[in-house]
Motif scaffolding. Sequence first.
Motif, mmCIF file in Angstrom:
data_model
loop_
_atom_site.group_PDB
_atom_site.id
_atom_site.type_symbol
_atom_site.label_atom_id
_atom_site.label_comp_id
_atom_site.label_asym_id
_atom_site.label_seq_id
_atom_site.Cartn_x
_atom_site.Cartn_y
_atom_site.Cartn_z
ATOM 1 N N VAL A 18 9.178 22.746 29.377
ATOM 2 C CA VAL A 18 8.379 23.678 30.179
ATOM 3 C C VAL A 18 7.808 22.942 31.392
ATOM 4 O O VAL A 18 7.226 21.859 31.255
ATOM 5 C CB VAL A 18 7.245 24.279 29.326
ATOM 6 C CG1 VAL A 18 6.390 25.223 30.172
ATOM 7 C CG2 VAL A 18 7.817 25.003 28.125
ATOM 8 N N GLN A 19 7.992 23.532 32.559
ATOM 9 C CA GLN A 19 7.445 22.948 33.787
ATOM 10 C C GLN A 19 5.995 23.412 33.950
ATOM 11 O O GLN A 19 5.725 24.615 33.994
ATOM 12 C CB GLN A 19 8.265 23.392 34.999
ATOM 13 C CG GLN A 19 9.750 23.115 34.890
ATOM 14 C CD GLN A 19 10.070 21.651 35.103
ATOM 15 O OE1 GLN A 19 9.342 20.943 35.800
ATOM 16 N NE2 GLN A 19 11.155 21.188 34.507
ATOM 17 N N ILE A 20 5.055 22.476 34.031
ATOM 18 C CA ILE A 20 3.648 22.834 34.221
ATOM 19 C C ILE A 20 3.108 22.114 35.447
ATOM 20 O O ILE A 20 3.430 20.952 35.694
ATOM 21 C CB ILE A 20 2.789 22.519 32.981
ATOM 22 C CG1 ILE A 20 2.851 21.015 32.649
ATOM 23 C CG2 ILE A 20 3.231 23.346 31.792
ATOM 24 C CD1 ILE A 20 1.886 20.616 31.548
ATOM 25 N N LYS A 21 2.297 22.831 36.211
ATOM 26 C CA LYS A 21 1.694 22.264 37.418
ATOM 27 C C LYS A 21 0.172 22.318 37.394
ATOM 28 O O LYS A 21 -0.480 21.623 38.162
ATOM 29 C CB LYS A 21 2.216 22.998 38.657
ATOM 30 C CG LYS A 21 3.713 22.847 38.868
ATOM 31 C CD LYS A 21 4.169 23.555 40.135
ATOM 32 C CE LYS A 21 5.667 23.377 40.347
ATOM 33 N NZ LYS A 21 6.152 24.085 41.557
ATOM 34 N N THR A 22 -0.392 23.184 36.530
ATOM 35 C CA THR A 22 -1.846 23.313 36.455
ATOM 36 C C THR A 22 -2.282 23.276 35.000
ATOM 37 O O THR A 22 -1.476 23.442 34.078
ATOM 38 C CB THR A 22 -2.317 24.634 37.089
ATOM 39 O OG1 THR A 22 -1.770 25.722 36.328
ATOM 40 C CG2 THR A 22 -1.867 24.735 38.535
ATOM 41 N N THR A 69 3.702 16.511 36.809
ATOM 42 C CA THR A 69 3.432 15.464 37.805
ATOM 43 C C THR A 69 1.959 15.126 37.759
ATOM 44 O O THR A 69 1.099 16.007 37.896
ATOM 45 C CB THR A 69 3.831 15.913 39.209
ATOM 46 O OG1 THR A 69 5.236 16.166 39.246
ATOM 47 C CG2 THR A 69 3.492 14.835 40.238
ATOM 48 N N LEU A 70 1.657 13.844 37.577
ATOM 49 C CA LEU A 70 0.284 13.352 37.486
ATOM 50 C C LEU A 70 -0.079 12.675 38.807
ATOM 51 O O LEU A 70 0.693 11.863 39.330
ATOM 52 C CB LEU A 70 0.191 12.348 36.338
ATOM 53 C CG LEU A 70 -1.129 12.267 35.553
ATOM 54 C CD1 LEU A 70 -1.430 13.602 34.908
ATOM 55 C CD2 LEU A 70 -1.018 11.186 34.493
ATOM 56 N N THR A 71 -1.235 12.991 39.361
ATOM 57 C CA THR A 71 -1.697 12.369 40.609
ATOM 58 C C THR A 71 -3.035 11.679 40.377
ATOM 59 O O THR A 71 -3.744 11.967 39.408
ATOM 60 C CB THR A 71 -1.844 13.420 41.722
ATOM 61 O OG1 THR A 71 -2.789 14.406 41.309
ATOM 62 C CG2 THR A 71 -0.517 14.098 42.020
#
Length: 663
Positions: A487-491, A507-509
């Motif tokens: 699963v693609q998660i951004k938030t 993606t971790l920033t």
Amino acid sequence: MGIWEILGIEPTDNPAQIKKAYAKKLKVHNPEVDPEGFQRLREAYDLALKFTRNDKRSPETQEETIHLQPPRRLYEQWHSEPAEEEQPSYDPPQRLTLFDRFLEEPTQEVVSHEEIPIPKRYDFTENVDHSEHSMNPDDMVERFFRRTQELYDNYHERIQLENWRELLNDEAMWNVGCHQVIDTRFLHFLEEHYHLPHEVWMLLDSHFQWREKSEKLASQLSGRFVAYLNGQLNQIFTLRYPSFENRTDLDIEAFLEWRSDALFALMENDWETAQSYLAKAHALYALDPDLIRLQGEYFLRTGNKNRAFHTFDQLIRLDPDNIDAYLYRARLFLEKGDATDAIKDCEEILTRMPELWDARSLLGKGYLQLGEWEKAQEVFQEILSHNPSDIDAKICLTQIHSPFNKMTEPPASKQAKAVRRKNLQTLGLPSRLARFKQFFALYTRRNIWTIIFLLLLHYAMFAVVSMKLDMTSEQMFDSLVNIYKPVQIKTVEEMKQTPLGYQVEFTLTKASYINMLRVYDKEKYPEPKAEFIPAAKAKERDLLNSDTGYVNVGYLGQQLIIVITDYDHAKEIHDKQSITMRGTLKAVPDEEMLPVIVNALEKRKHPYQSILVTDTYINAKPDLEEKGWTGSWLLGILAMIAMLYYIRIIREFPKTRKALTFH
């Protein structure tokens, strides 16, 4: 025993002759193997030099009146290792696995030329009063490395072999304590200053015997540098260093750095990085033969054979003596079907290197492609006489014999076979499709109950796994799909909508490693139980192994989440503060995990209070509870029974085929 007997020479007042004798005897009395013998040799050497400065005493008197004192082990005092500097609390994570260590050694700070004047070069033939002007070992070592840095900083002096020979004749190299310290520090210096010609590497190895200590060096130096060092010493790959006399505007160090970075990337099959560094180096200096060779290898290994061919063709025009370029171009000629041009390149190579068997093999393949069977056979038989186990040559010889057989075959044989096949079909010989249908029908009929039982076994195994994981059939199917399509998660909102236990890609920033580890104490807890402790305590308790997880925090959208990774991902997080990766979404346990992590963040004064997600985290390093699960004992029994039945139905294939011939 007198001093001259120890040195192995006749009495003399020539300091140069004494020093040559001393250097020769050092090979016999190695300070690491024979420290007492070395001490006697050193005292004899010092006394002999004093004798040369005393004109009033004869050699006979000197030998009679001077006796050696008992050996003193001053070298043990000189050979003390410098204390390591204390590292900051949250430096890059150290690799803590016991089986895979490539520790990054701190580089030696280089003192600028303005702070330290250029030292006077040591004249090995100069008559110096050692008793009045001798230096302590630490000063001698520092002077040696100042000379080394000065030599390396001057590119045109650096590429001259004689300058390195002169450096290795420094007085520090003849002092046992200094030599041992230099041996330890020199490779760490070269780890950051490695742009040297192959001849220099071989000279240095002849003094320090690095090849004999390759296993020890692998644990002290970075893996990349060890691979580079082995490549230089074993001539696996070498880069040349031209004079650049007509390019005063060229940034030589930048060019060399980008060229070597491209080589490292090609060694690691990192095509994107290799392309970037090749382009940067090419923009600075496009006519370097070794850079063009690296470009050709890049095109060849990424499948762009047309660009590779033109690159090696350009390299031959620029460097007509480049054997590698001819070899690459000959291979590409053969792949294009231009056997004549390939043969010309191979003949050009063999006129210069007759024993290059790779070129001879390509020559034989060229003859084979042209149909010149006798010449090809002669070449491959010559290769086999040199290496009877050459598989490639044997395969090519079988290809040679096959065309000979075809040439002797009657021209009408193919037509005769076609007529025979048509006649057999007229008599009732089934086609291939019909024969396959017969085989399938007979096989199914003979093994129908075995197939049904296997299907039931698989259904039972599926049911056991479902019960073990407490999942329905639909959930099991979704879980299997999720393994290959995470699963693609951004938030954080998307993360909370994803079921626990699912694979996610994110993606971790603004990420960082917080110096905390997840470890397992197998002696203290028989059943796997995770503990979260600082890295220093984990090392003290000897809990570092391949199961160790590294705790990191970073932003997913606008909120902070906890991610547990392996060493490589933790290192990437520290270096780049950003990473894209996969992991399993899990709930934060009710035990000590969260308080320990919060305490670590408070020590770092991290503003986490209002933005840290505390109910879930992402596990990118499988824990002991997940890794290696084999299910229940019932599942194991069912799997063994299924394996036996699979063996049975596989054995039925040849039996069915044999039975089909009688139908």
